[in-house]
Design an enzyme around this catalytic site. Structure first.
Site, PDB file in Angstrom:
ATOM      1  N   ARG A 111       0.801  -1.397  -0.051  1.00 56.01           N
ATOM      2  CA  ARG A 111       0.112   0.009  -0.073  1.00 56.01           C
ATOM      3  C   ARG A 111       0.883   1.469   0.009  1.00 56.01           C
ATOM      4  NH1 ARG A 111      -3.177  -2.944   3.675  1.00 56.01           N
ATOM      5  NH2 ARG A 111      -4.929  -4.182   2.631  1.00 56.01           N
ATOM      6  N   LYS A 124       2.949  10.776 -11.992  1.00 51.24           N
ATOM      7  CA  LYS A 124       2.066   9.827 -13.018  1.00 51.24           C
ATOM      8  C   LYS A 124       2.972   8.339 -12.997  1.00 51.24           C
ATOM      9  CE  LYS A 124      -1.013  12.780 -15.808  1.00 51.24           C
ATOM     10  NZ  LYS A 124      -1.494  13.310 -16.836  1.00 51.24           N
ATOM     11  N   GLU A 153       8.862  16.694 -25.696  1.00 49.37           N
ATOM     12  CA  GLU A 153       8.194  17.191 -24.339  1.00 49.37           C
ATOM     13  C   GLU A 153       8.860  18.532 -24.115  1.00 49.37           C
ATOM     14  OE1 GLU A 153       5.789  15.554 -23.520  1.00 49.37           O
ATOM     15  OE2 GLU A 153       6.123  13.390 -23.626  1.00 49.37           O
ATOM     16  N   LYS A 206       6.780  22.364 -15.618  1.00 49.53           N
ATOM     17  CA  LYS A 206       6.010  21.284 -14.981  1.00 49.53           C
ATOM     18  C   LYS A 206       5.765  21.166 -13.626  1.00 49.53           C
ATOM     19  CE  LYS A 206       4.901  16.250 -15.280  1.00 49.53           C
ATOM     20  NZ  LYS A 206       5.122  14.995 -15.828  1.00 49.53           N
ATOM     21  N   GLU A 242      -4.841  16.407 -12.106  1.00 49.44           N
ATOM     22  CA  GLU A 242      -5.634  16.841 -13.124  1.00 49.44           C
ATOM     23  C   GLU A 242      -6.950  17.024 -13.395  1.00 49.44           C
ATOM     24  OE1 GLU A 242      -3.108  14.816 -16.597  1.00 49.44           O
ATOM     25  OE2 GLU A 242      -5.002  14.757 -17.716  1.00 49.44           O
ATOM     26  N   ARG A 245      -3.517  20.676 -15.589  1.00 54.63           N
ATOM     27  CA  ARG A 245      -2.642  19.904 -15.811  1.00 54.63           C
ATOM     28  C   ARG A 245      -2.870  19.061 -17.233  1.00 54.63           C
ATOM     29  NH1 ARG A 245       0.541  15.237 -12.045  1.00 54.63           N
ATOM     30  NH2 ARG A 245       1.950  14.405 -13.686  1.00 54.63           N
ATOM     31  N   ASN A 263      -0.822  17.481 -21.833  1.00 50.98           N
ATOM     32  CA  ASN A 263      -1.184  16.292 -23.022  1.00 50.98           C
ATOM     33  C   ASN A 263      -1.300  16.913 -24.086  1.00 50.98           C
ATOM     34  OD1 ASN A 263      -1.320  13.894 -21.458  1.00 50.98           O
ATOM     35  ND2 ASN A 263      -2.923  14.745 -20.551  1.00 50.98           N
ATOM     36  N   HIS A 323      -0.729  14.631 -27.090  1.00 52.17           N
ATOM     37  CA  HIS A 323      -0.695  13.156 -26.572  1.00 52.17           C
ATOM     38  C   HIS A 323      -1.850  12.353 -27.203  1.00 52.17           C
ATOM     39  CE1 HIS A 323       2.664  14.786 -24.388  1.00 52.17           C
ATOM     40  NE2 HIS A 323       2.651  13.432 -23.424  1.00 52.17           N
ATOM     41  N   HIS A 344      -0.890   8.906 -28.460  1.00 49.01           N
ATOM     42  CA  HIS A 344      -1.091   7.615 -28.067  1.00 49.01           C
ATOM     43  C   HIS A 344      -1.822   6.789 -28.739  1.00 49.01           C
ATOM     44  CE1 HIS A 344      -0.980   9.297 -23.388  1.00 49.01           C
ATOM     45  NE2 HIS A 344       0.140   9.072 -23.932  1.00 49.01           N
ATOM     46  N   HIS A 396       7.661   7.356 -27.500  1.00 48.43           N
ATOM     47  CA  HIS A 396       6.738   8.151 -27.115  1.00 48.43           C
ATOM     48  C   HIS A 396       6.855   9.699 -27.701  1.00 48.43           C
ATOM     49  CE1 HIS A 396       3.784   9.708 -24.552  1.00 48.43           C
ATOM     50  NE2 HIS A 396       4.792  10.689 -23.923  1.00 48.43           N
TER      51      HIS A 396
HETATM   52  P1  NAD Z   1      12.337   4.411 -22.421  1.00 47.64           P
HETATM   53  O1  NAD Z   1      12.369   4.431 -20.884  1.00 47.64           O
HETATM   54  O2  NAD Z   1      11.931   3.192 -23.208  1.00 47.64           O
HETATM   55  O3  NAD Z   1      13.932   4.805 -22.774  1.00 47.64           O
HETATM   56  C1  NAD Z   1      14.334   4.985 -23.956  1.00 47.64           C
HETATM   57  C2  NAD Z   1      15.596   3.985 -24.316  1.00 47.64           C
HETATM   58  O4  NAD Z   1      16.737   4.697 -23.824  1.00 47.64           O
HETATM   59  C3  NAD Z   1      15.471   2.535 -23.647  1.00 47.64           C
HETATM   60  O5  NAD Z   1      15.999   1.766 -24.465  1.00 47.64           O
HETATM   61  C4  NAD Z   1      16.556   2.827 -22.367  1.00 47.64           C
HETATM   62  O6  NAD Z   1      16.924   1.521 -22.097  1.00 47.64           O
HETATM   63  C5  NAD Z   1      17.355   3.475 -23.123  1.00 47.64           C
HETATM   64  N1  NAD Z   1      18.175   4.334 -22.246  1.00 47.64           N
HETATM   65  C6  NAD Z   1      17.676   5.025 -20.927  1.00 47.64           C
HETATM   66  N2  NAD Z   1      18.710   5.763 -20.461  1.00 47.64           N
HETATM   67  C7  NAD Z   1      19.789   5.687 -21.220  1.00 47.64           C
HETATM   68  C8  NAD Z   1      21.093   6.410 -21.342  1.00 47.64           C
HETATM   69  N3  NAD Z   1      21.483   7.074 -20.367  1.00 47.64           N
HETATM   70  N4  NAD Z   1      21.779   5.810 -22.131  1.00 47.64           N
HETATM   71  C9  NAD Z   1      21.712   4.768 -23.265  1.00 47.64           C
HETATM   72  N5  NAD Z   1      20.205   4.387 -23.336  1.00 47.64           N
HETATM   73  C10 NAD Z   1      19.384   4.789 -22.015  1.00 47.64           C
HETATM   74  O7  NAD Z   1      11.730   5.568 -22.839  1.00 47.64           O
HETATM   75  P2  NAD Z   1      11.604   7.145 -22.544  1.00 47.64           P
HETATM   76  O8  NAD Z   1      11.286   8.175 -23.486  1.00 47.64           O
HETATM   77  O9  NAD Z   1      12.554   7.635 -21.323  1.00 47.64           O
HETATM   78  O10 NAD Z   1      10.102   7.281 -21.874  1.00 47.64           O
HETATM   79  C11 NAD Z   1       8.998   6.987 -22.465  1.00 47.64           C
HETATM   80  C12 NAD Z   1       7.957   6.486 -21.359  1.00 47.64           C
HETATM   81  O11 NAD Z   1       7.539   7.490 -20.472  1.00 47.64           O
HETATM   82  C13 NAD Z   1       6.525   6.184 -22.099  1.00 47.64           C
HETATM   83  O12 NAD Z   1       6.054   4.999 -21.442  1.00 47.64           O
HETATM   84  C14 NAD Z   1       5.808   7.183 -21.857  1.00 47.64           C
HETATM   85  O13 NAD Z   1       4.344   6.902 -21.637  1.00 47.64           O
HETATM   86  C15 NAD Z   1       6.214   7.641 -20.243  1.00 47.64           C
HETATM   87  N6  NAD Z   1       5.964   9.102 -20.084  1.00 47.64           N
HETATM   88  C16 NAD Z   1       5.414   9.314 -18.664  1.00 47.64           C
HETATM   89  C17 NAD Z   1       5.181  10.446 -18.370  1.00 47.64           C
HETATM   90  C18 NAD Z   1       4.644  10.850 -16.982  1.00 47.64           C
HETATM   91  O14 NAD Z   1       4.286  11.698 -16.538  1.00 47.64           O
HETATM   92  N7  NAD Z   1       4.650   9.895 -15.762  1.00 47.64           N
HETATM   93  C19 NAD Z   1       5.400  11.548 -19.094  1.00 47.64           C
HETATM   94  C20 NAD Z   1       5.911  11.361 -20.510  1.00 47.64           C
HETATM   95  C21 NAD Z   1       6.113  10.009 -20.750  1.00 47.64           C
HETATM   96  N1  GLY Z   2       2.896  13.979 -18.956  1.00 50.21           N
HETATM   97  C1  GLY Z   2       1.971  14.666 -18.525  1.00 50.21           C
HETATM   98  C2  GLY Z   2       1.672  14.921 -17.035  1.00 50.21           C
HETATM   99  O1  GLY Z   2       2.530  14.532 -16.329  1.00 50.21           O
HETATM  100  O2  GLY Z   2       0.621  15.235 -16.790  1.00 50.21           O
END
Ligand code: NAD
Ligand code: GLY
Length: 363
Positions: free
Chosen positions: A122, A144, A186, A228, A238, A242, A246, A249, A253, A266
């Site tokens: 939890r 998130k 982003e 942010k 949100e 907030r 998006n 997005h 998506h 992404h």
């Molecule tokens: P990812 O986590 O898949 O990383 C991208 C690639 O880079 C992967 O292959 C990873 O292994 C590699 N990598 C990471 N760090 C590295 C480094 N320093 N050197 C070499 N390779 C490295 O992708 P991302 O773009 O970081 O994140 C995308 C995800 O984030 C999506 O699932 C998206 O939905 C999510 N997201 C969430 C939020 C949120 O608010 N929580 C906001 C935007 C995106």
């Molecule tokens: N990436 C959108 C949010 O954090 O609200």
């Protein structure tokens, strides 16, 4: 050498937390001692990032009882199955309610680790050490967390804030160019939503960012995190503002789900999605033509796609867009633009404008 170049705070009362931005932070045990309030620490990473940075991190964590959960790499593994692997590692190692989960990786690892932290017994401690540009400017901040469902992106999750975000910009030196561009999407988003002067700065500094100039990266990360943090502090769950984060997005998506997770990154899907949102705003008479052209040009200069993939026809695109967390009472809502730095959320959009910007033959 440890060099904290910037620090800021997400102001959420007693759940507020610091974001530290700098170089050499992975080598600074003191920073981790400050961020982690437990003895047991589970570092969650993946098969790509762990060989690059785990050893350095473990050296900084010698004061803790540390275990590791190393997951396969990729958006396609952002699943409930992988989440279960984290729970299994925690249970096998008898981790108790006082433990902390530390996410070392990009947004996929950060989102999954955060959801595991929100739900294990939890709720346990959670620290973010983001290593992609995208995760440093967006996903590690704001709480998130979650995983994908085959029918929809990020459909299972929770709001759960970390207790600290440590951004070591040096980790970006190993990031592939395509991933760097994904992060720039982003960053451009913040300029478009409500920070026109940041958009101007990006226009002037895009090439420095793509060259990975440290000072330019630190500035872009700091400004993005500040933008942010302000939005999250005002509207954590949100209820309104907030949702502007998006921008692009809903289209993005749809592209990610429609093409299969991981086919388009992404950030790439968000880049094309922002072009579609801007084009739609222009068709509806909200945004002037010169601003649309400037937006599309900057997104292209960031190395991002500016149009959706032709593989998804218009009818399918519309149906994919209907699986979106901004849908209310069956009605999709979109973030559109009245200008650069002036985004708004609306359900009153013109279906013809939508069909025409998809630029795809009707099914
Ligand atoms: P990812 O986590 O898949 O990383 C991208 C690639 O880079 C992967 O292959 C990873 O292994 C590699 N990598 C990471 N760090 C590295 C480094 N320093 N050197 C070499 N390779 C490295 O992708 P991302 O773009 O970081 O994140 C995308 C995800 O984030 C999506 O699932 C998206 O939905 C999510 N997201 C969430 C939020 C949120 O608010 N929580 C906001 C935007 C995106
Ligand atoms: N990436 C959108 C949010 O954090 O609200």
């Amino acid at each position: 050498m440890v060099d904290i170049k910037n620090s800021l705070r997400v102001e959420l009362g007693d759940r507020g937390y610091p974001i530290l931005i700098g170089t050499g932070l992975l080598d600074a045990p003191r920073l981790f001692d400050d961020a982690i309030a437990s003895r047991q620490v589970m570092v969650v990473s993946n098969e790509t990032v762990a060989p690059l940075y785990m050893r350095r991190l473990l050296r900084a964590l010698t004061a803790f009882d540390v275990r590791q959960a190393i997951l396969p790499d990729g958006e396609v593994y952002k699943t409930l199955d992988m989440l279960n692997r984290i729970y299994t590692a925690l249970l096998e190692n008898r981790f108790d309610r006082g433990c902390t989960l530390l996410a070392l990786g990009g947004g996929v690892i950060g989102d999954m680790t955060g959801f595991a932290a929100a739900t294990y017994q939890r709720g346990v401690g959670f620290v973010q050490v983001p290593t992609t540009l995208l995760s440093q400017v967006d996903s590690s901040v704001g709480g998130k967390t979650g995983v994908n469902h085959p029918l929809g992106k990020n459909m299972i999750g929770a709001f759960y804030q970390p207790s600290g975000v440590l951004i070591d910009v040096e980790t970006l030196s190993t990031l592939p160019d395509r991933e760097l561009s994904a992060g720039l999407a982003e960053i451009i988003k913040y300029g478009l939503i409500d920070d026109a002067s940041f958009f101007d700065w990006l226009d002037a500094n895009m090439e420095a960012l793509r060259r990975r100039d440290t000072e330019a990266l630190v500035h872009a990360i700091q400004r993005s995190c500040a933008d942010k943090a302000r939005v999250v502090a005002a509207d954590e769950r949100e209820a309104g503002q907030r949702a502007l984060l998006n921008l692009g997005h809903t289209f993005g998506h749809a592209i990610e789900t429609g093409m299969g997770y991981g086919t388009w990154l992404h950030g790439e899907a968000v880049g094309a999605g922002m072009c579609l949102a801007a084009a739609m705003s222009e068709r509806m008479g909200l945004l002037d033509r010169a601003s649309l052209e400037r937006i599309v040009a900057l997104i292209a200069r960031a190395g991002l796609p500016t149009a959706p993939p032709p593989e998804i026809d218009a009818k399918r695109f519309r149906s994919l867009m209907a699986v979106d967390k901004k849908v209310r009472d069956g009605k999709p809502r979109l973030v559109l633009l009245r200008g650069i730095g002036d985004a708004f959320l609306t359900s009153m959009f013109d279906d013809d404008a939508l069909a025409s910007v998809l630029g795809l033959p009707s099914a």
